[in-house]
Write an enzyme that holds these catalytic residues in place. Structure first.
Site, mmCIF file in Angstrom:
data_model
loop_
_atom_site.group_PDB
_atom_site.id
_atom_site.type_symbol
_atom_site.label_atom_id
_atom_site.label_comp_id
_atom_site.label_asym_id
_atom_site.label_seq_id
_atom_site.Cartn_x
_atom_site.Cartn_y
_atom_site.Cartn_z
ATOM 1 N N SER A 181 6.702 5.720 -3.847
ATOM 2 C CA SER A 181 5.833 4.784 -4.558
ATOM 3 C C SER A 181 6.226 4.737 -6.038
ATOM 4 O O SER A 181 7.325 4.330 -6.367
ATOM 5 C CB SER A 181 4.367 5.177 -4.340
ATOM 6 N N HIS A 202 6.269 0.577 -0.066
ATOM 7 C CA HIS A 202 5.139 0.175 0.797
ATOM 8 C C HIS A 202 5.348 -1.230 1.375
ATOM 9 O O HIS A 202 4.409 -2.016 1.483
ATOM 10 C CB HIS A 202 3.825 0.209 0.010
#
Length: 238
Positions: free
Chosen positions: A124, A159
């Site tokens: 992330s 993601h």
């Protein structure tokens, strides 16, 4: 050899029962018990996040530690980081993380470590940061653009399959010329770069993958990258 392993998502913080990506990162160090330093800066050095790191990495063949910029372990941050084999960056607010790193000159230290052979890894925020630019929710509800450290060329979206609108917005930024072409990476997949070139894509989930996204001849093109699924007991190093 300079190495970066950028995860779209997964690892101990998202899959505590599936540490295949974390084990893969450890394997690349070529040491019997590599020194792994966790940087939870993007989470505001959340105690729970740090605890989860230790819970997972103490079960692996490594020597874990962490660096908190709110509770410094030492004044000599360069010495502390340069003796690590792996620097593992957690998720959270990318913009705030980069701002703190620059204030403490951690970004420069990390670059020096990378150039000296320390493996850089993360998910992330800890994945976006290595690229020239990325897509982030650091500013609130909307997905926006952010400049990274630029160790790796191009743009990046983590993601890719795990959060609504990530893929759509990433395509939009590239289509409009806001972003360069780049990599979309699913949760559970990771890009492994050696000397700034993509070495391979690996995954901890059977269907997780990564994609090269570009605008070509006026149209958007998304190429699925060959992905190697990591099974328990997997051993590999470049």
């Amino acid at each position: 050899m300079k190495q970066i392993i950028a995860m779209g998502g997964g690892g101990f913080s998202m899959e505590p029962e599936n540490l295949l990506l974390d084990q893969y990162i450890i394997n690349q160090a070529g040491e019997s018990k590599p020194k792994v330093c966790f940087l939870p800066t993007a989470s505001g050095d959340a105690e729970g996040y740090i605890e989860r790191f230790y819970n997972s990495f103490l079960s692996l063949q490594c020597t874990p530690s962490h660096l908190s910029l709110f509770k410094l372990p030492t004044k000599d941050l360069e010495g502390f980081l340069l003796e690590k084999d792996i620097i593992y960056v957690g998720g959270g607010n990318t913009k705030s993380m980069l701002a703190l790193w620059r204030e403490w000159e951690v970004d420069s230290i990390i670059k020096k470590a990378w150039e000296s052979g320390t493996i850089l890894a993360g998910l992330s925020a800890g994945s976006i940061c290595w690229f020239e630019e990325g897509i982030t929710d650091s500013y609130g509800e909307e997905l926006e653009t952010i400049k990274g450290l630029g160790f790796l060329k191009g743009s990046h979206s983590p993601h890719y399959d795990g959060e609504e609108d990530r893929r759509t917005q990433f395509h939009s930024f590239i289509r409009k010329g806001i972003f360069q072409a780049g990599y979309g990476v699913d949760d559970g997949a990771a890009l492994h770069f050696i000397d700034e070139s993509l070495y391979k894509v690996v995954s901890s989930r059977v269907h997780a993958s990564a994609y090269w996204v570009e605008k070509r001849d006026g149209d958007m093109h998304e190429t699925v990258l060959s992905t190697e699924f990591l099974k328990k007991g997997y051993k590999d190093s470049p």
